[in-house]
Design a protein around this motif. Structure first.
Motif, PDB file in Angstrom:
ATOM      1  N   PHE A  80       2.280  41.418  33.300  1.00  0.00           N
ATOM      2  CA  PHE A  80       3.673  41.439  32.879  1.00  0.00           C
ATOM      3  C   PHE A  80       3.987  42.814  32.319  1.00  0.00           C
ATOM      4  CE2 PHE A  80       4.950  36.805  32.091  1.00  0.00           C
ATOM      5  CZ  PHE A  80       4.020  36.327  32.988  1.00  0.00           C
ATOM      6  N   ARG A  81       5.090  43.382  32.742  1.00  0.00           N
ATOM      7  CA  ARG A  81       5.563  44.592  32.068  1.00  0.00           C
ATOM      8  C   ARG A  81       7.076  44.598  32.088  1.00  0.00           C
ATOM      9  NH1 ARG A  81       6.587  48.049  36.472  1.00  0.00           N
ATOM     10  NH2 ARG A  81       5.649  47.202  38.345  1.00  0.00           N
ATOM     11  N   LEU A 122      12.050  41.866  33.659  1.00  0.00           N
ATOM     12  CA  LEU A 122      10.606  41.670  33.573  1.00  0.00           C
ATOM     13  C   LEU A 122      10.018  41.899  34.957  1.00  0.00           C
ATOM     14  CD1 LEU A 122       8.066  40.443  32.049  1.00  0.00           C
ATOM     15  CD2 LEU A 122       8.773  38.284  33.057  1.00  0.00           C
ATOM     16  N   VAL A 135       6.592  41.566  37.180  1.00  0.00           N
ATOM     17  CA  VAL A 135       5.272  40.944  37.172  1.00  0.00           C
ATOM     18  C   VAL A 135       4.531  41.401  38.416  1.00  0.00           C
ATOM     19  CG1 VAL A 135       3.998  38.782  37.104  1.00  0.00           C
ATOM     20  CG2 VAL A 135       6.192  38.940  35.964  1.00  0.00           C
ATOM     21  N   VAL A 138       2.834  32.696  38.725  1.00  0.00           N
ATOM     22  CA  VAL A 138       3.455  32.572  37.408  1.00  0.00           C
ATOM     23  C   VAL A 138       4.496  31.464  37.482  1.00  0.00           C
ATOM     24  CG1 VAL A 138       3.152  34.993  36.751  1.00  0.00           C
ATOM     25  CG2 VAL A 138       5.230  34.307  37.928  1.00  0.00           C
ATOM     26  N   LEU A 174       7.841  40.335  25.396  1.00  0.00           N
ATOM     27  CA  LEU A 174       6.552  39.866  25.895  1.00  0.00           C
ATOM     28  C   LEU A 174       5.739  39.296  24.743  1.00  0.00           C
ATOM     29  CD1 LEU A 174       5.489  42.712  28.314  1.00  0.00           C
ATOM     30  CD2 LEU A 174       6.504  40.516  28.847  1.00  0.00           C
ATOM     31  N   CYS A 212       9.397  33.234  31.535  1.00  0.00           N
ATOM     32  CA  CYS A 212       8.299  33.295  32.481  1.00  0.00           C
ATOM     33  C   CYS A 212       6.980  33.133  31.735  1.00  0.00           C
ATOM     34  CB  CYS A 212       8.366  34.657  33.170  1.00  0.00           C
ATOM     35  SG  CYS A 212       7.229  34.841  34.527  1.00  0.00           S
ATOM     36  N   ASP A 265       2.513  32.999  32.375  1.00  0.00           N
ATOM     37  CA  ASP A 265       1.383  33.127  33.273  1.00  0.00           C
ATOM     38  C   ASP A 265       1.062  31.737  33.850  1.00  0.00           C
ATOM     39  OD1 ASP A 265      -1.088  35.389  33.339  1.00  0.00           O
ATOM     40  OD2 ASP A 265      -1.536  33.368  34.036  1.00  0.00           O
ATOM     41  N   GLN A 291      -0.022  35.774  29.205  1.00  0.00           N
ATOM     42  CA  GLN A 291       1.213  36.357  28.714  1.00  0.00           C
ATOM     43  C   GLN A 291       2.401  35.459  29.024  1.00  0.00           C
ATOM     44  OE1 GLN A 291       0.556  40.274  30.589  1.00  0.00           O
ATOM     45  NE2 GLN A 291       1.364  41.061  28.662  1.00  0.00           N
ATOM     46  N   ALA A 323       6.955  35.519  28.651  1.00  0.00           N
ATOM     47  CA  ALA A 323       8.123  36.342  28.362  1.00  0.00           C
ATOM     48  C   ALA A 323       9.211  35.433  27.824  1.00  0.00           C
ATOM     49  CB  ALA A 323       8.593  37.058  29.619  1.00  0.00           C
TER      50      ALA A 323
END
Lengths: 238, 257
Positions: free
Chosen positions: A30-31, A38, A40, A47, A108, A125, A127, A158, A160
């Motif tokens: 995730f970033r 977001l 992914v 996810v 996050l 979202c 994982d 992770q 979000a």
């Protein structure tokens, strides 16, 4: 992302997600792309995301509706009964998938075996390896206008969450309990006890209230996420 | 991966911004005036009392002179750190040093009791007089301008040090046959910028960088009385934003339409 090795790893196993590049385990990365999108990165893993929150993707992706949030029949019935409904989809594939929802700010959250409590409407979202469920929140839910139940996310990986304005993360430790306005609360994680505080006195009834009649008091050890904005709450005007 | 900053009571700033949207006030047995519902979280022991609370009488006498807004304000008292925010708008603190500043009522979040709060004679605005710190919200960052300047009514946040505020209407819009036709038919007329607030004199004008006003509660209405500008609207209709005097609708009244 190279797709060279993609054995399926469940996040419940040896937690590799802190060094994904090093071990090349296919765990979704995730970033944040800006603060409202977001991104992914996926290499064959999956996810769970809010239905319809995909805005773009790159690579090959499969989108599958998860009936009842992927919690099975029991979870589905629980969600129906508690009103904590959550339309989720499972996204699986290789490449990068971008998620966003109504230009909300995205935060996050890293989970290391602990539990995140979040309103289903604020969850964007998670994982694929994280378990989601519902839990009873008591009076707090009643005051935030979100019902008496909340969504829990558990495991290692992770997630979000969304907020109106960038969330402020506040640490709660035993000597420093925290009081939060129910309208600004979005999520908490860790070993926290919550207690509903009411400042309603006869003054509130005659319209001379302190304006902050209801608060949630968090005690214990953990993190609380608050947004710089207040939802309309039942207790908001007293 | 971007990790969020985690704040605790030690790392939170005292009387400063946490980020652009959140402000942290440190109370050490002191008091702050606070608009209702702008507190989002606090550490420590803080009490919130309505301004009508008996024990606050002395404080009210020196720092609160706006009965119309009394139901919107509370006094926070105690020790700890308190986070303030408003609908995810930018918040900033400003220091007044024996000065005065007038600000849109809905934009003011909190102020120190060393300042005195009064109603401005411009309806919907509040004036702060004295020395101290206050916290204000704006939709987008605040821009400071020097008069003489004409500003869009929706972008105006407030003004300091007494420039003279007045309405300004574009002459071409009102005059001539075409102007009258535009008024009557509403066709081809309004660019939406015919009316501005004009500031002349010495001082500073504060603008926000959008024209979207924050929805605010209708508390700024002034009582029915001769000589009070805007007094004719009666007590604020609940749920509607207070009308700005001299909005385009009022222009039509001027021509008897």
């Amino acid at each position: 992302m190279s797709g060279s090795d993609r054995e399926r790893v469940h996040s419940g196993g040896a937690c590799p997600h802190t060094h994904p590049a090093q071990y090349r385990h296919p765990v979704a990365m995730f970033r944040l792309q800006g603060s409202k999108v977001l991104a992914v990165d996926m290499t064959g893993d999956s996810v769970k995301a809010k239905n319809g929150s995909m805005v773009a993707y790159d690579g090959r992706m499969d989108f599958k509706k998860l009936t009842g949030g992927g919690e099975g029949l029991r979870g589905m019935v629980t969600r129906r009964l508690t009103g904590e409904q959550m339309a989720l989809m499972e996204v699986k594939g290789q490449g990068t998938c971008y998620f966003a929802d109504r230009a909300s700010e995205i935060n996050l959250v890293s989970l290391h075996g602990d539990k995140l409590y979040v309103e289903s409407s604020n969850l964007l979202c998670t994982d694929g390896g994280l378990r989601t469920g519902t839990s009873f929140t008591g009076l707090r839910g009643g005051a935030t206008g979100n019902g008496l139940f909340t969504t829990t996310v558990e495991g290692t990986g992770q997630a979000a969450i969304m907020s109106d304005g960038p969330a402020v993360v506040l640490r709660v430790t035993p000597p420093y309990p925290l009081s939060v306005d129910p309208g600004a609360y979005i999520a908490h994680q860790g070993d926290l006890r919550q207690q509903f505080q009411s400042g309603v006195t006869f003054r509130t009834l005659v319209g001379e209230g302190g304006g902050e009649a209801f608060q949630i008091r968090f005690e214990g050890d953990g993190l609380v996420y608050v947004q710089p904005s207040e939802r309309n709450t039942v207790g908001g005007d007293v | 991966m971007n990790t969020p900053v985690i704040h605790d009571p030690m790392s939170l700033p005292g009387d400063d911004n946490v980020d652009s949207y959140t402000f942290c006030v440190e109370l050490k047995g002191s008091q702050w005036f606070l608009q209702k519902g702008k507190m989002i979280a606090y550490y420590g022991r803080i009490d919130f009392n309505g301004v009508g609370h008996g024990s606050l009488d002395r404080l009210m006498r020196t720092s609160f002179h706006s009965p119309l807004h009394a139901s919107d304000w509370v006094v926070a008292e105690g020790s700890g750190k308190m986070l303030l925010a408003d609908r995810a708008f930018d918040v900033n603190s400003f220091d007044l040093d024996d000065g005065n500043l007038t600000i849109r009522a809905g934009n003011l979040l909190a102020y120190q009791p060393s300042l005195a709060l009064k109603q401005s004679i411009v309806p919907g605005f509040l004036t702060l007089i004295g020395t101290g710190k206050f916290v204000a919200a704006s939709n987008g960052p605040v821009v400071f301008m020097e008069p003489p300047i004409r500003v869009d009514p929706q972008a105006l946040v407030g003004w300091a040090d007494c420039p003279s505020p007045c309405h300004h209407y574009d002459h071409g819009y009102m005059s001539g046959v075409m102007g009258g036709l535009r008024q009557l038919s509403g066709i081809g007329g309004a660019s939406g910028e015919e009316h501005q607030f004009e500031f002349v004199g010495a001082g500073t004008v504060l603008l926000q960088s959008t024209e979207a006003l924050m929805p605010e509660v209708a508390t700024g209405a002034v009582p029915h009385a001769d000589g009070v500008p805007g007094g004719g609207h009666g007590p604020g209709r609940p749920g509607t934003t207070p009308r700005l005097p001299g909005q385009l609708g009022d222009l039509q009244h001027r021509f008897g339409l």
